[in-house]
Design a protein around this motif. Structure first.
Motif, PDB file in Angstrom:
ATOM      1  N   CYS A   1       5.973   3.877   9.123  1.00 17.05           N
ATOM      2  CA  CYS A   1       5.158   5.040   9.433  1.00 17.05           C
ATOM      3  C   CYS A   1       5.904   6.050  10.296  1.00 17.05           C
ATOM      4  O   CYS A   1       6.952   5.757  10.863  1.00 17.05           O
TER       5      CYS A   1
ATOM      6  N   VAL B   1       2.853   8.480  15.873  1.00 13.33           N
ATOM      7  CA  VAL B   1       1.550   9.119  16.098  1.00 13.33           C
ATOM      8  C   VAL B   1       1.780  10.288  17.040  1.00 13.33           C
ATOM      9  O   VAL B   1       2.405  10.132  18.097  1.00 13.33           O
TER      10      VAL B   1
ATOM     11  N   GLU C   1       4.336  -2.292   8.377  1.00 15.27           N
ATOM     12  CA  GLU C   1       3.927  -0.893   8.266  1.00 15.27           C
ATOM     13  C   GLU C   1       5.153  -0.039   8.537  1.00 15.27           C
ATOM     14  O   GLU C   1       5.842  -0.222   9.528  1.00 15.27           O
TER      15      GLU C   1
ATOM     16  N   ALA D   1       0.467   7.087   2.429  1.00 18.72           N
ATOM     17  CA  ALA D   1      -0.749   7.881   2.621  1.00 18.72           C
ATOM     18  C   ALA D   1      -0.636   8.610   3.951  1.00 18.72           C
ATOM     19  O   ALA D   1       0.087   8.183   4.845  1.00 18.72           O
TER      20      ALA D   1
ATOM     21  N   GLU E   1       0.871  -1.183   0.000  1.00 21.98           N
ATOM     22  CA  GLU E   1       0.000   0.000   0.000  1.00 21.98           C
ATOM     23  C   GLU E   1       0.902   1.225   0.000  1.00 21.98           C
ATOM     24  O   GLU E   1       1.759   1.372   0.871  1.00 21.98           O
TER      25      GLU E   1
ATOM     26  N   GLN F   1      -0.660  11.017  10.660  1.00 20.84           N
ATOM     27  CA  GLN F   1       0.409  10.023  10.568  1.00 20.84           C
ATOM     28  C   GLN F   1       0.590   9.586   9.110  1.00 20.84           C
ATOM     29  O   GLN F   1      -0.366   9.319   8.395  1.00 20.84           O
ATOM     30  N   LYS F   2       1.852   9.516   8.672  1.00 19.44           N
ATOM     31  CA  LYS F   2       2.180   9.051   7.325  1.00 19.44           C
ATOM     32  C   LYS F   2       2.479   7.561   7.413  1.00 19.44           C
ATOM     33  O   LYS F   2       3.257   7.129   8.260  1.00 19.44           O
ATOM     34  N   THR F   3       1.844   6.766   6.536  1.00 13.27           N
ATOM     35  CA  THR F   3       2.015   5.308   6.577  1.00 13.27           C
ATOM     36  C   THR F   3       2.207   4.735   5.176  1.00 13.27           C
ATOM     37  O   THR F   3       1.742   5.306   4.191  1.00 13.27           O
TER      38      THR F   3
ATOM     39  N   LYS G   1      -2.814   9.680   7.154  1.00 15.37           N
ATOM     40  CA  LYS G   1      -4.058   9.387   7.864  1.00 15.37           C
ATOM     41  C   LYS G   1      -4.709  10.694   8.328  1.00 15.37           C
ATOM     42  O   LYS G   1      -4.034  11.714   8.466  1.00 15.37           O
ATOM     43  N   PRO G   2      -6.017  10.673   8.619  1.00 25.38           N
ATOM     44  CA  PRO G   2      -6.696  11.889   9.082  1.00 25.38           C
ATOM     45  C   PRO G   2      -6.059  12.501  10.332  1.00 25.38           C
ATOM     46  O   PRO G   2      -6.149  13.712  10.550  1.00 25.38           O
ATOM     47  N   TRP G   3      -5.383  11.700  11.148  1.00 18.73           N
ATOM     48  CA  TRP G   3      -4.747  12.198  12.361  1.00 18.73           C
ATOM     49  C   TRP G   3      -3.310  12.671  12.105  1.00 18.73           C
ATOM     50  O   TRP G   3      -2.587  13.018  13.024  1.00 18.73           O
TER      51      TRP G   3
END
Length: 131
Positions: free
Chosen positions: A127, A130, A125, A105, A102, A111-113, A107-109
């Motif tokens: 990332c 957080v 993962e 991307a 994947e 965090q880049k993952t 995340k809405p909070w």
């Protein structure tokens, strides 16, 4: 009574090869590997990533297990590595034999993952922390 989560063991075909992927990709060090090269551990902080050969796992688990394989989707579990440069670590992992699963991307909070599959098809993962 003391209880502490200590290690995760990945069952792999070639313990030394798998350990070297993690060593070279995530800058870990090999704590030890058995003379038979059927079990080894990496120094990864409080919790150790360990590797056992499929043949050793078969001797320990009489009922058997589902082996990870390239033709299958990864198991519903992941290993997580945090970094301040997701892009660079994803590129490094791919150069060392991982497959992008994947793309990166946010995340809405915040965090880049990104998700990769290691050479043994285990999900990782990569990332940022957080916040």
């Amino acid at each position: 009574m003391m209880i502490r989560f200590k290690y995760v063991i990945l069952y792999v075909e070639d313990v030394e090869k798998s350990m070297n992927f993690y060593k070279n990709t995530f800058d870990t060090e090999i704590r030890f590997i058995t003379p038979e090269h059927d079990y080894g551990e990496l120094i990864t902080g409080e919790t150790t990533i360990s590797f056992a050969s499929v043949s050793l796992a078969n001797t320990n688990l009489k009922e058997g297990f589902i082996a990870s394989g390239a033709g299958n989707k990864p198991f519903g579990i992941e290993l997580g590595f945090i970094t301040d440069n997701v892009e660079l670590l994803v590129e490094k992992s791919i150069r060392n034999g991982a497959v992008l699963y994947e793309d990166i991307a946010v995340k809405p909070w915040g965090q880049k993952t990104a998700y990769i599959k290691d050479p043994d098809n285990y999900l990782i993962e990569i990332c940022t922390e957080v916040q």
